[in-house]
Design an enzyme around this catalytic site. Structure first.
Site, short mmCIF file in Angstrom:
data_model
loop_
_atom_site.label_atom_id
_atom_site.label_comp_id
_atom_site.label_asym_id
_atom_site.label_seq_id
_atom_site.Cartn_x
_atom_site.Cartn_y
_atom_site.Cartn_z
N HIS A 1 -41.48 4.84 -23.59
CA HIS A 1 -40.17 5.16 -24.44
C HIS A 1 -39.32 3.76 -24.10
O HIS A 1 -39.11 3.70 -22.71
CB HIS A 1 -39.34 6.28 -24.11
CG HIS A 1 -40.00 7.51 -24.37
ND1 HIS A 1 -39.67 8.73 -23.66
CD2 HIS A 1 -40.76 7.98 -25.23
CE1 HIS A 1 -40.73 9.76 -24.22
NE2 HIS A 1 -41.11 9.28 -25.25
N GLU A 15 -35.81 3.20 -22.03
CA GLU A 15 -36.04 3.51 -20.52
C GLU A 15 -36.49 2.60 -19.68
O GLU A 15 -37.43 2.47 -18.87
CB GLU A 15 -37.04 4.87 -20.41
CG GLU A 15 -36.30 6.01 -21.45
CD GLU A 15 -37.46 7.23 -21.52
OE1 GLU A 15 -38.48 7.19 -20.79
OE2 GLU A 15 -37.21 7.92 -22.43
N HIS A 32 -40.61 7.30 -16.43
CA HIS A 32 -39.62 7.43 -17.66
C HIS A 32 -38.13 7.19 -17.17
O HIS A 32 -38.02 7.31 -15.92
CB HIS A 32 -39.94 8.80 -18.28
CG HIS A 32 -41.11 8.90 -19.14
ND1 HIS A 32 -40.91 8.82 -20.39
CD2 HIS A 32 -42.47 9.16 -18.77
CE1 HIS A 32 -42.24 8.82 -20.91
NE2 HIS A 32 -43.34 8.84 -19.79
N GLU A 40 -39.22 10.71 -13.47
CA GLU A 40 -37.94 10.47 -14.67
C GLU A 40 -36.56 9.95 -13.67
O GLU A 40 -36.12 10.74 -12.55
CB GLU A 40 -37.46 11.80 -15.09
CG GLU A 40 -38.25 12.70 -16.00
CD GLU A 40 -38.35 11.98 -17.47
OE1 GLU A 40 -37.58 11.09 -17.66
OE2 GLU A 40 -39.18 12.46 -18.37
#
Length: 371
Positions: A166, A169, A256, A332
Site C-alpha cells: 500500500h 504506508e 505495512h 503494522e
C-alpha cells in the site's frame, strides 16, 4: 499563496484559497480506483501567515474513522517533520499552521520519495553480500527490485520480507531502509550464515509515484491479489510468488502501516485452513522476542484474530502461510504515534521506523533457531 502537488507522491485537489489564508481542498482518488486518504501538498508564499486548511471531503476517505485522532506532519525542508493537530467534524478535516518558511509541505505521514528508494537500492547493491535477483516491470513501466542478501544454499533458510504494498504506508519503507543498513553493516549480520534473505523494499512504485493510498497502476489493491495474481494487472505479486516457488519460504514478513491503531503490532495467519501448532508457537515467540527487543513493538494484536478457516487467502500473509506452512506475519506500524511510548513532538516518525528496522534483526535471529 499557491497550493500544488505536482511532484513525486503528491496528492491534493485545490478548491479555493479565499483571502489567501483559508484554503479549501479535496482528497484525490487513487488512479483507476475509488480509494482516497493520502495527501501530500506544498503551500508556497505563506511565510508568517496564519493559514487555515480544510479538506472538505474527508468523510469520503477510505478510513474516515482515523480522522478523529489524526495528527499530520509538516516540513519546510522535507527532512525534519513536525506534528500538527487536526479537527474533524464528521465531514471536514481541518488544521491551522503558521510557518516561518515561505514554502511548507504537508502530508498524512512523512513521504518516502522514489528518488530515495533508488538510492536505497544502489547503496544496498554496493555491498558484496547483496545482489539483484530480479526486476519486475510494473503496469506503468517502473521496476520492482527483488534483492538477495547472502548466498543461497540448500542448508540455509529462506526469509522473505516485502514492504509498501500500500503505497501511502511510507513508514514501511523507512523501516526497510533501517533493516538493510543494519543487515549490511561491515561484513554482514550473523543471520546470513543461517539464512538467505529476499527483500522487496517497495512492492508498489506505480502507486507510490502517483500518490495513491492503496492501489497499483491497474487500480488494484496488491494485498488482495495473492490468491489469483495476474501477470498483466498485478505483475508485482504474480512474479514475487513465482520466484518464491524457486526459493521456498521459511519466514515471511509483510511490512505495512495502519492509519488508526496507535501502536506497532503483528497480525498472523491463524485463520488459514492448514494452520499448525508449530506456526502458532513461532508466531507467539516471534512477537515476544520483538517486544523484548523494543517497547515500540506491542504483543497486543490490533486486529481481531481470524476464526479457523476464515482467513482471506488473497492477503499475502495468509497466502504465504498457507502455501509454505511457515511463520507468516503482517507487521503494522502506526501513522500517528505509539500510545505505549509516545513522542508529543514528532509522534511516529521516519527515524523511529528506521530504528525499528534495525531492531527487527534480533527477533529474526532468535526465531531462526526454532524454524
Amino acid at each position: 499563496m499557491r497550493i500544488d502537488s505536482n511532484f513525486d507522491s503528491g496528492n491534493i485537489t485545490v478548491i479555493s484559497t479565499d483571502s489567501h489564508t483559508n484554503v479549501r481542498l479535496h482528497l484525490r482518488k487513487d488512479i483507476n480506483a475509488d480509494h482516497k486518504q493520502w495527501f501530500y501538498f506544498r503551500a508556497s508564499n505563506i511565510q508568517g501567515l496564519d493559514c487555515q486548511y480544510y479538506i472538505d471531503n474527508a468523510d469520503e476517505a477510505s478510513f474516515p474513522e482515523a480522522w478523529d485522532t489524526c495528527t499530520i506532519v509538516a516540513s519546510s525542508d522535507r527532512k525534519e517533520w513536525r506534528r500538527i493537530n487536526t479537527h474533524y467534524d464528521g465531514k471536514t478535516l481541518s488544521f491551522k499552521d503558521k510557518s516561518d518558511s515561505p514554502i511548507t509541505y504537508y502530508a498524512l505521514f512523512a513521504p518516502y520519495s522514489y528518488e530515495r528508494h533508488i538510492d536505497l537500492i544502489g547503496k544496498s547493491l554496493a555491498h558484496p553480500q547483496c545482489s539483484l535477483v530480479k526486476t519486475i516491470e510494473t503496469v506503468n513501466k517502473n521496476q520492482v527490485e527483488v534483492l538477495q542478501i547472502g548466498s543461497s544454499s540448500p542448508h540455509k533458510k529462506s526469509i522473505w520480507i516485502i514492504a509498501r504494498q500500500h503505497p501511502a504506508e511510507t513508514m514501511s519503507e523507512w523501516l526497510m531502509e533501517g533493516f538493510l543498513q543494519e543487515l549490511l553493516k561491515k561484513d554482514g549480520h550473523s543471520i546470513l550464515s543461517k539464512a538467505t534473505l529476499y527483500i522487496v523494499p517497495n512492492m508498489n512504485p506505480d502507486g507510490s509515484i502517483a500518490g495513491n493510498i492503496r492501489t497499483n497502476g491497474s487500480g488494484i489493491d496488491l494485498n488482495r491479489s495473492w490468491n489469483t495474481p495476474c501477470a498483466e494487472k498485478t505483475p508485482e505479486s504474480f512474479y514475487v510468488l513465482d520466484l518464491m516457488k524457486k526459493t521456498g519460504v521459511d519466514l515471511f514478513l509483510d511490512i505495512h502501516g495502519d492509519e488508526d491503531r496507535p501502536f506497532t503490532f503483528a497480525a498472523g495467519c491463524e485463520g488459514i485452513p492448514n494452520f499448525t501448532e508449530k506456526q502458532a508457537s513461532l508466531d507467539k515467540n516471534f512477537r515476544r522476542y520483538f517486544n523484548e527487543e523494543t517497547i515500540d513493538f506491542s504483543i497486543e494484536n490490533g486486529y481481531p484474530t481470524d476464526e479457523p478457516n476464515q482467513a482471506l487467502l488473497d492477503i499475502a500473509c495468509h497466502q504465504i502461510g498457507y502455501l509454505y506452512g511457515c511463520l507468516s506475519l503482517t507487521i503494522e506500524l502506526p501513522f500517528l504515534d505509539n500510545k505505549y511510548n509516545p513522542d508529543p513532538k514528532c509522534g511516529w516518525s521516519p527515524e523511529r521506523s528506521i530504528k525499528m528496522g534495525t531492531q527487527l534483526l534480533t527477533p529474526i535471529a532468535r526465531i531462526l533457531e526454532e524454524i
